[in-house]
Write an enzyme that holds these catalytic residues in place. Structure first.
Site, short mmCIF file in Angstrom:
data_model
loop_
_atom_site.label_atom_id
_atom_site.label_comp_id
_atom_site.label_asym_id
_atom_site.label_seq_id
_atom_site.Cartn_x
_atom_site.Cartn_y
_atom_site.Cartn_z
N PRO A 65 0.78 -1.15 0.18
CA PRO A 65 -0.05 0.14 -0.12
C PRO A 65 0.91 1.25 -0.05
CG PRO A 65 -0.81 -1.56 1.62
CD PRO A 65 0.47 -2.25 1.09
N LYS B 236 3.28 6.69 4.95
CA LYS B 236 2.39 5.51 5.03
C LYS B 236 1.87 4.94 6.18
CE LYS B 236 4.91 4.60 0.72
NZ LYS B 236 5.71 3.29 -0.21
N HIS C 207 -4.90 -15.03 9.82
CA HIS C 207 -4.21 -13.86 9.78
C HIS C 207 -4.60 -12.76 10.47
CE1 HIS C 207 -1.89 -16.37 7.16
NE2 HIS C 207 -2.83 -16.29 5.94
N ARG D 8 1.53 -11.61 5.46
CA ARG D 8 2.90 -11.48 5.39
C ARG D 8 3.52 -11.02 6.62
NH1 ARG D 8 3.82 -9.78 -0.78
NH2 ARG D 8 2.02 -10.61 -1.76
N ARG E 94 23.34 15.43 -7.34
CA ARG E 94 22.84 13.97 -7.09
C ARG E 94 22.90 13.17 -8.46
NH1 ARG E 94 18.99 12.52 -2.15
NH2 ARG E 94 19.21 14.31 -0.82
N ARG F 196 13.97 -2.03 -8.11
CA ARG F 196 12.35 -2.04 -8.14
C ARG F 196 12.16 -2.11 -9.90
NH1 ARG F 196 9.06 -0.03 -4.47
NH2 ARG F 196 10.07 -0.42 -2.64
#
Length: 271
Positions: A2, A58, A92, A111, A152, A261
């Site tokens: 999420p 988050k 769960h 998980r 950067r 990723r």
């Protein structure tokens, strides 16, 4: 996992059912998730009243009048739902926080990458102290990104996903925002112009706001507190579409691993 819109959707679904409620009890069906659940959760929450529910990055923060706040993270697959108190637990369902009105806040996490922690001064918690600004706040601008990116060499997608730069922009929304702004995810962060960073900041705000209105993105695990899926997945332009045609120009979308990723972009529209 999420991302910010999914956590914001969870917050907006839960808040009306929790704020002002007195906590009747806590049931822990296991002593840990990603980390051990601190003893204050069982000791201090029963009898406390929930004064506010809010989000930072988050993380969901449940403020109480017991001298602290519970900090929750949904991890890879977690969900929070308010259910009738007599609803039988499923596999769960690791944590129940029962409320005085007879309902229960239930944390399901197959998980176990989520967490439930406690902090008396929540803003001082080590998970929150070094975070960057919220992407929907006035502090997040193209000028801010351009100044921070100076020198950067990391790819701009990696830079955008750095939680010390801006919080809550994960893989899905970084890819979508870069496509909207016309910036290649491979371009060095320090070589993106001010004008393009201004477009990128605007794209992040627009896409996150729209995703929140659409209830987030349902990819495998996310379900909102009312049991409904998120619908932003139907609007994705690049994420998860490797090998398919770009919705803007029709060229086949490219795919690569950036910072471990999976990343999809259009080599024609994004430079």
């Amino acid at each position: 996992m999420p991302e910010l819109p999914e956590v914001e959707t969870t917050l907006r679904g839960l808040s009306p059912h929790l704020v002002g409620q007195r906590i009747h009890g806590v049931i822990l069906r296991r002593p840990d998730l990603r980390w051990p659940i601190p003893e204050q959760i069982e000791r201090l929450l029963p009898g406390a009243t929930i004064t506010n529910v809010r989000r930072r990055a988050k993380y969901l923060l449940i403020d109480t009048d017991a001298g602290g706040s519970a900090l929750l993270h949904l991890g890879m697959s977690g969900s929070l739902r308010v259910l009738p108190g007599d609803t039988l637990p499923r596999a769960h369902d690791h944590v129940d926080i029962s409320l005085q009105n007879g309902r229960v806040l239930r944390f399901n996490d197959p998980r176990r990458f989520g967490c439930l922690l406690w902090q008396s001064d929540i803003q001082a918690h080590e998970l929150l102290a070094a975070l960057g600004p919220e992407p929907l706040s006035e502090a997040f601008t193209g000028d801010y990104l351009h100044a921070l990116a100076y020198g950067r060499r990391a790819p701009v997608k990696t830079f955008l996903m750095d939680q010390a730069v801006v919080v809550g922009v994960g893989n899905i929304y970084a890819a979508e925002s870069l496509h909207c702004a016309g910036i290649s995810p491979l371009r060095e962060a320090g070589k993106v112009s001010l004008d393009r960073y201004r477009r990128l900041a605007a794209a992040v705000k627009d896409i996150l706001s729209y995703a929140i209105r659409r209830g987030g993105t349902t990819l495998r695990d996310f379900i909102s507190p009312d049991g409904a899926p998120g619908y932003f997945e139907q609007e994705l332009t690049v994420y998860g579409r490797e090998g398919e045609p770009c919705k803007q120009c029709g060229r086949v979308l490219k795919h690569a691993m950036i910072g471990q990723r999976a990343t999809v972009w259009c080599g024609s529209c994004q430079r």
